[in-house]
Scaffold this motif. Structure first.
Motif, PDB file in Angstrom:
ATOM      1  N   THR A 254       7.432 -78.681 106.617  1.00  0.00           N
ATOM      2  CA  THR A 254       8.282 -78.654 105.421  1.00  0.00           C
ATOM      3  C   THR A 254       9.436 -77.679 105.622  1.00  0.00           C
ATOM      4  O   THR A 254      10.594 -77.975 105.274  1.00  0.00           O
ATOM      5  CB  THR A 254       7.449 -78.237 104.196  1.00  0.00           C
ATOM      6  OG1 THR A 254       6.416 -79.201 103.981  1.00  0.00           O
ATOM      7  CG2 THR A 254       8.317 -78.140 102.954  1.00  0.00           C
ATOM      8  N   GLN A 255       9.121 -76.504 106.185  1.00  0.00           N
ATOM      9  CA  GLN A 255      10.164 -75.516 106.433  1.00  0.00           C
ATOM     10  C   GLN A 255      11.177 -76.036 107.453  1.00  0.00           C
ATOM     11  O   GLN A 255      12.395 -75.830 107.305  1.00  0.00           O
ATOM     12  CB  GLN A 255       9.539 -74.219 106.919  1.00  0.00           C
ATOM     13  CG  GLN A 255      10.528 -73.069 107.045  1.00  0.00           C
ATOM     14  CD  GLN A 255       9.866 -71.793 107.511  1.00  0.00           C
ATOM     15  OE1 GLN A 255       8.771 -71.822 108.059  1.00  0.00           O
ATOM     16  NE2 GLN A 255      10.511 -70.666 107.308  1.00  0.00           N
TER      17      GLN A 255
ATOM     18  N   SER B 239      15.100 -76.661 106.831  1.00  0.00           N
ATOM     19  CA  SER B 239      16.141 -76.064 107.677  1.00  0.00           C
ATOM     20  C   SER B 239      17.090 -77.135 108.191  1.00  0.00           C
ATOM     21  O   SER B 239      18.315 -76.934 108.228  1.00  0.00           O
ATOM     22  CB  SER B 239      15.497 -75.306 108.844  1.00  0.00           C
ATOM     23  OG  SER B 239      14.709 -74.233 108.379  1.00  0.00           O
ATOM     24  N   GLU B 240      16.528 -78.279 108.587  1.00  0.00           N
ATOM     25  CA  GLU B 240      17.385 -79.368 109.067  1.00  0.00           C
ATOM     26  C   GLU B 240      18.305 -79.884 107.964  1.00  0.00           C
ATOM     27  O   GLU B 240      19.485 -80.179 108.204  1.00  0.00           O
ATOM     28  CB  GLU B 240      16.514 -80.511 109.607  1.00  0.00           C
ATOM     29  CG  GLU B 240      15.789 -80.153 110.906  1.00  0.00           C
ATOM     30  CD  GLU B 240      14.866 -81.262 111.387  1.00  0.00           C
ATOM     31  OE1 GLU B 240      14.728 -82.260 110.647  1.00  0.00           O
ATOM     32  OE2 GLU B 240      14.295 -81.125 112.476  1.00  0.00           O
ATOM     33  N   LEU B 241      17.763 -79.975 106.728  1.00  0.00           N
ATOM     34  CA  LEU B 241      18.595 -80.407 105.600  1.00  0.00           C
ATOM     35  C   LEU B 241      19.721 -79.408 105.355  1.00  0.00           C
ATOM     36  O   LEU B 241      20.872 -79.803 105.078  1.00  0.00           O
ATOM     37  CB  LEU B 241      17.741 -80.556 104.343  1.00  0.00           C
ATOM     38  CG  LEU B 241      16.780 -81.754 104.310  1.00  0.00           C
ATOM     39  CD1 LEU B 241      15.914 -81.693 103.058  1.00  0.00           C
ATOM     40  CD2 LEU B 241      17.553 -83.066 104.347  1.00  0.00           C
ATOM     41  N   GLN B 242      19.390 -78.106 105.459  1.00  0.00           N
ATOM     42  CA  GLN B 242      20.429 -77.090 105.267  1.00  0.00           C
ATOM     43  C   GLN B 242      21.493 -77.179 106.355  1.00  0.00           C
ATOM     44  O   GLN B 242      22.690 -77.013 106.084  1.00  0.00           O
ATOM     45  CB  GLN B 242      19.795 -75.699 105.250  1.00  0.00           C
ATOM     46  CG  GLN B 242      19.017 -75.390 103.975  1.00  0.00           C
ATOM     47  CD  GLN B 242      18.498 -73.976 103.936  1.00  0.00           C
ATOM     48  OE1 GLN B 242      17.881 -73.518 104.892  1.00  0.00           O
ATOM     49  NE2 GLN B 242      18.743 -73.284 102.839  1.00  0.00           N
TER      50      GLN B 242
ATOM     51  N   LEU C 205      13.169 -82.797  99.348  1.00  0.00           N
ATOM     52  CA  LEU C 205      12.424 -82.033 100.352  1.00  0.00           C
ATOM     53  C   LEU C 205      10.953 -82.435 100.362  1.00  0.00           C
ATOM     54  O   LEU C 205      10.318 -82.491 101.413  1.00  0.00           O
ATOM     55  CB  LEU C 205      12.564 -80.540 100.067  1.00  0.00           C
ATOM     56  CG  LEU C 205      11.829 -79.586 101.021  1.00  0.00           C
ATOM     57  CD1 LEU C 205      12.276 -79.811 102.460  1.00  0.00           C
ATOM     58  CD2 LEU C 205      12.087 -78.131 100.624  1.00  0.00           C
ATOM     59  N   LYS C 206      10.380 -82.729  99.189  1.00  0.00           N
ATOM     60  CA  LYS C 206       8.990 -83.170  99.120  1.00  0.00           C
ATOM     61  C   LYS C 206       8.802 -84.484  99.873  1.00  0.00           C
ATOM     62  O   LYS C 206       7.828 -84.658 100.624  1.00  0.00           O
ATOM     63  CB  LYS C 206       8.557 -83.313  97.664  1.00  0.00           C
ATOM     64  CG  LYS C 206       7.141 -83.872  97.528  1.00  0.00           C
ATOM     65  CD  LYS C 206       6.739 -84.019  96.077  1.00  0.00           C
ATOM     66  CE  LYS C 206       5.311 -84.581  95.965  1.00  0.00           C
ATOM     67  NZ  LYS C 206       4.873 -84.721  94.569  1.00  0.00           N
ATOM     68  N   GLY C 207       9.714 -85.399  99.687  1.00  0.00           N
ATOM     69  CA  GLY C 207       9.618 -86.682 100.373  1.00  0.00           C
ATOM     70  C   GLY C 207       8.356 -87.431 100.005  1.00  0.00           C
ATOM     71  O   GLY C 207       7.975 -87.523  98.832  1.00  0.00           O
ATOM     72  N   GLU C 208       7.657 -87.965 100.998  1.00  0.00           N
ATOM     73  CA  GLU C 208       6.425 -88.722 100.779  1.00  0.00           C
ATOM     74  C   GLU C 208       5.173 -87.847 100.866  1.00  0.00           C
ATOM     75  O   GLU C 208       4.061 -88.355 100.714  1.00  0.00           O
ATOM     76  CB  GLU C 208       6.327 -89.846 101.827  1.00  0.00           C
ATOM     77  CG  GLU C 208       7.458 -90.868 101.778  1.00  0.00           C
ATOM     78  CD  GLU C 208       7.490 -91.589 100.442  1.00  0.00           C
ATOM     79  OE1 GLU C 208       6.405 -91.849  99.876  1.00  0.00           O
ATOM     80  OE2 GLU C 208       8.600 -91.891  99.958  1.00  0.00           O
ATOM     81  N   SER C 209       5.350 -86.566 101.124  1.00  0.00           N
ATOM     82  CA  SER C 209       4.184 -85.686 101.253  1.00  0.00           C
ATOM     83  C   SER C 209       3.621 -85.342  99.875  1.00  0.00           C
ATOM     84  O   SER C 209       4.216 -85.663  98.835  1.00  0.00           O
ATOM     85  CB  SER C 209       4.574 -84.397 101.982  1.00  0.00           C
ATOM     86  OG  SER C 209       5.347 -83.559 101.144  1.00  0.00           O
TER      87      SER C 209
ATOM     88  N   ILE D  63       3.044 -82.208  99.092  1.00  0.00           N
ATOM     89  CA  ILE D  63       3.416 -80.808  98.900  1.00  0.00           C
ATOM     90  C   ILE D  63       4.543 -80.741  97.876  1.00  0.00           C
ATOM     91  O   ILE D  63       5.603 -81.350  98.066  1.00  0.00           O
ATOM     92  CB  ILE D  63       3.869 -80.175 100.223  1.00  0.00           C
ATOM     93  CG1 ILE D  63       2.730 -80.197 101.248  1.00  0.00           C
ATOM     94  CG2 ILE D  63       4.349 -78.740 100.001  1.00  0.00           C
ATOM     95  CD1 ILE D  63       3.112 -79.660 102.615  1.00  0.00           C
ATOM     96  N   ASP D  64       4.316 -80.019  96.778  1.00  0.00           N
ATOM     97  CA  ASP D  64       5.349 -79.864  95.751  1.00  0.00           C
ATOM     98  C   ASP D  64       6.222 -78.660  96.079  1.00  0.00           C
ATOM     99  O   ASP D  64       5.748 -77.620  96.550  1.00  0.00           O
ATOM    100  CB  ASP D  64       4.699 -79.683  94.378  1.00  0.00           C
ATOM    101  CG  ASP D  64       4.256 -81.004  93.776  1.00  0.00           C
ATOM    102  OD1 ASP D  64       5.135 -81.839  93.513  1.00  0.00           O
ATOM    103  OD2 ASP D  64       3.034 -81.205  93.609  1.00  0.00           O
ATOM    104  N   ILE D  65       7.540 -78.813  95.806  1.00  0.00           N
ATOM    105  CA  ILE D  65       8.534 -77.804  96.128  1.00  0.00           C
ATOM    106  C   ILE D  65       9.145 -77.280  94.832  1.00  0.00           C
ATOM    107  O   ILE D  65       9.474 -78.054  93.926  1.00  0.00           O
ATOM    108  CB  ILE D  65       9.639 -78.385  97.032  1.00  0.00           C
ATOM    109  CG1 ILE D  65       9.031 -79.028  98.287  1.00  0.00           C
ATOM    110  CG2 ILE D  65      10.632 -77.298  97.408  1.00  0.00           C
ATOM    111  CD1 ILE D  65       8.270 -78.076  99.169  1.00  0.00           C
TER     112      ILE D  65
END
Length: 559
Positions: free
Chosen positions: A47-48, A52-55, A188-192, A194-196
């Motif tokens: 996720t991190q 980072s890639e999105l940033q 950022l959450k996407g299909e996972s 994990i909530d952001i």
């Protein structure tokens, strides 16, 4: 409750089975838990990495857009006029295709010329902003390690600032930025699973939860403020840890959003999701354990019958020993562990015969004598040896016991004699006997007098500690002497006392009798021969019965 061999075998095998299965369950659980933790860490790290890639992508897009706008001749001409209305016209025009949430233009001194969607807000100076300052000085990062952040009001933006050139001169700066909000959190959450959740100045500004206000994420952030402070100070993310969110246990991960503002994101995922496979495996192990335990009990019942016969024979021999017959011996009927147990029983009976001799004696020196004479009769007589004797006597015992119950007196006496015996043993001494409230101890071997002195000092120190528990303070007088004694068996063949006799012993006893409460008496010449440093009290010249000349005696202090 008396249990037969079959019942004991049931309990033993069932216990072993439970222990083994519990161990298997623990190992499986521990291994899977570690694997799950590794997976959680990998998921959070992923996720991190994605964030980072999105940033980086946002940074590249903003840099490219800044470059395109800054190279436009009309835009540069309008900035060069330093007229806010004219510059805002260009900002409003270029914002239509730039698709940014923040668009700010300053002059070469950092004064704001125009802000997108806020035509009346200009004139304030942004030279203190690190991004604007770099742009004013022509500094442009080609690669970013951490995203630059601007906080405006209750919003947080990722920003990029570029210089605006006219020929070779910098005539102003352009700053573009994108907002961190619910859309970015969901992206950022996407299909996972994990909530952001994005936070700025400890306030929730974006979340992937459907109802962030009711999710409890704000309360979780407040509870972990100290952790968040550390994350922001070190600018590094936390490892995954467990916390509760509205009563639901969660794996939690906290990471900074970038640099330039107190902004961070909290990632969460319920532990039940990650640990569901572990619970399923645990249930399967428990079912298997129940079946295996039933089979084990049946096997134990059948096996117990074969064990019963030789054990009953051994039990009969034990009953005879219990009745006092120590001349018995049981012949082993098997060559397995039961046979070994029978041999051990015979050895135990031999040992009991040895212990029977020891019932006539007290003290470790007596035990050593009996062990040396094991297998033969113990006879009367003694040998001459040089050793140290220590006598201690409780002062005021008669007055103490006069108006107290016998039980209270006995408890006090046992307590004081008990800790004295412990201290004697600590210094490799041996208690020879107790006579009422008096103790007689022997110290043999090298440095025997030094050990006896240290023992006496520790006894007096312990007496002071015991005063905290005594309704009336109890004191002890101690006498120490060294010299030749007769050490051996005294008395009759059917009742012996392995003890020391002689003038050395007599003088030690008289020194004890002359010692005042809390004092230790020893011959001055004997003390001078020792290498131990002690605190000395009064020097006394004392006469004793049976000794023609007066002796120089020293009081040794415990403090």
């Amino acid at each position: 409750m008396r249990l037969n061999i079959q019942t004991k075998l049931f309990i033993t095998l069932a216990g072993m089975t439970i222990i083994i299965l519990a161990g298997v369950l623990y190992l499986v659980t521990d291994t899977l838990t570690k694997k799950i933790e590794e997976k959680i860490i990998a998921d959070f790290n992923n996720t991190q990495r994605v964030f980072s890639e999105l940033q980086f992508l946002v940074y590249d897009r903003l840099i490219e857009t800044c470059g395109l706008i800054g190279e436009n001749s009309t835009f540069k001409a309008n900035v060069g006029l330093n007229d806010p209305a004219t510059v805002y016209f260009s900002v409003d025009e270029f914002a239509q295709f730039a698709k940014v949430d923040l668009f700010v233009v300053t002059d070469s001194d950092g004064n704001v010329l125009a802000r997108f969607d806020d035509p009346e807000n200009y004139g304030d100076n942004l030279a203190d902003s690190s991004t604007v300052f770099k742009a004013m000085n022509g500094i442009q990062d080609s690669v970013i390690e951490k995203a630059d952040l601007w906080g405006i009001g209750s919003d947080i933006f990722q920003v990029v600032s570029n210089p605006i050139y006219a020929a070779e001169s910098i005539i102003g700066t352009i700053t573009l930025g994108t907002l961190f909000g619910d859309f970015e959190a969901q992206q950022l959450k996407g299909e996972s699973q994990i909530d952001i959740n994005f936070f700025y100045n400890d306030q929730l500004v974006g979340s992937s939860f459907e109802n962030p206000i009711r999710s409890g994420i704000q309360r979780l952030a407040r509870k972990n403020k100290a952790v968040i402070d550390t994350v922001m100070m070190l600018s590094t993310p936390t490892p995954a840890f467990v916390d509760s969110l509205k009563g639901v246990e969660q794996f939690v991960f906290i990471s900074p959003l970038g640099q330039g503002a107190r902004a961070y994101y909290i990632a969460t995922i319920p532990t039940s999701i990650e640990l569901s496979i572990l619970k399923s495996i645990q249930n399967n192990i428990l079912v298997t354990a129940g079946i295996f335990l039933l089979v084990t009990l049946i096997f134990a019942f059948l096996l117990g019958k074969n064990f019963s016969r030789p054990i009953k024979k051994l039990a009969s021999g034990m009953d005879k020993v219990k009745a006092g017959y120590l001349d018995i011996s049981v012949a082993p009927s098997t060559k397995d562990e039961i046979g070994t147990l029978t041999k051990t029983f015979n050895e135990m009976v031999t040992g009991l015969r040895e212990r029977l001799h020891l019932t006539k004696y007290v003290g470790s020196h007596t035990l050593e004598m009996v062990q040396q004479s094991s297998g033969s009769d113990v006879s009367l007589g003694g040998t001459r040896q040089d050793l140290t004797v220590l006598f201690s006597d409780i002062r005021g015992f008669t007055a103490y016991s006069e108006n107290r119950d016998p039980e209270e007196v006995i408890n006090m006496l046992n307590r004081y004699l008990g800790f004295q015996a412990e201290i004697v043993a600590r210094y490799d001494g041996s208690v020879d006997k107790y006579v009422g409230d008096e103790m007689f101890a022997l110290f043999t071997g090298d440095n025997s007098t030094e050990r006896a002195l240290q023992c006496a000092i520790d006894i007096q120190k312990r007496v002071v500690e015991e005063h905290e528990n005594d309704p009336v303070p109890i004191y002890i007088g101690i006498g120490i002497n060294y010299g030749p004694v007769i050490l051996g068996n005294m008395g009759a063949m059917d009742r012996m006392d392995y003890t020391a006799l002689g003038s050395t012993v007599n003088l030690g006893a008289r020194l004890c009798g002359s010692a005042k409460a809390g004092k230790i008496l020893i011959r001055k010449d004997l003390l001078d021969q020792q290498n131990i440093k002690v605190k000395k009290g009064d020097f006394l010249l004392m006469a004793f019965k049976g000794i023609s000349q007066k002796l120089k005696i020293v009081e040794v202090l415990s403090e």
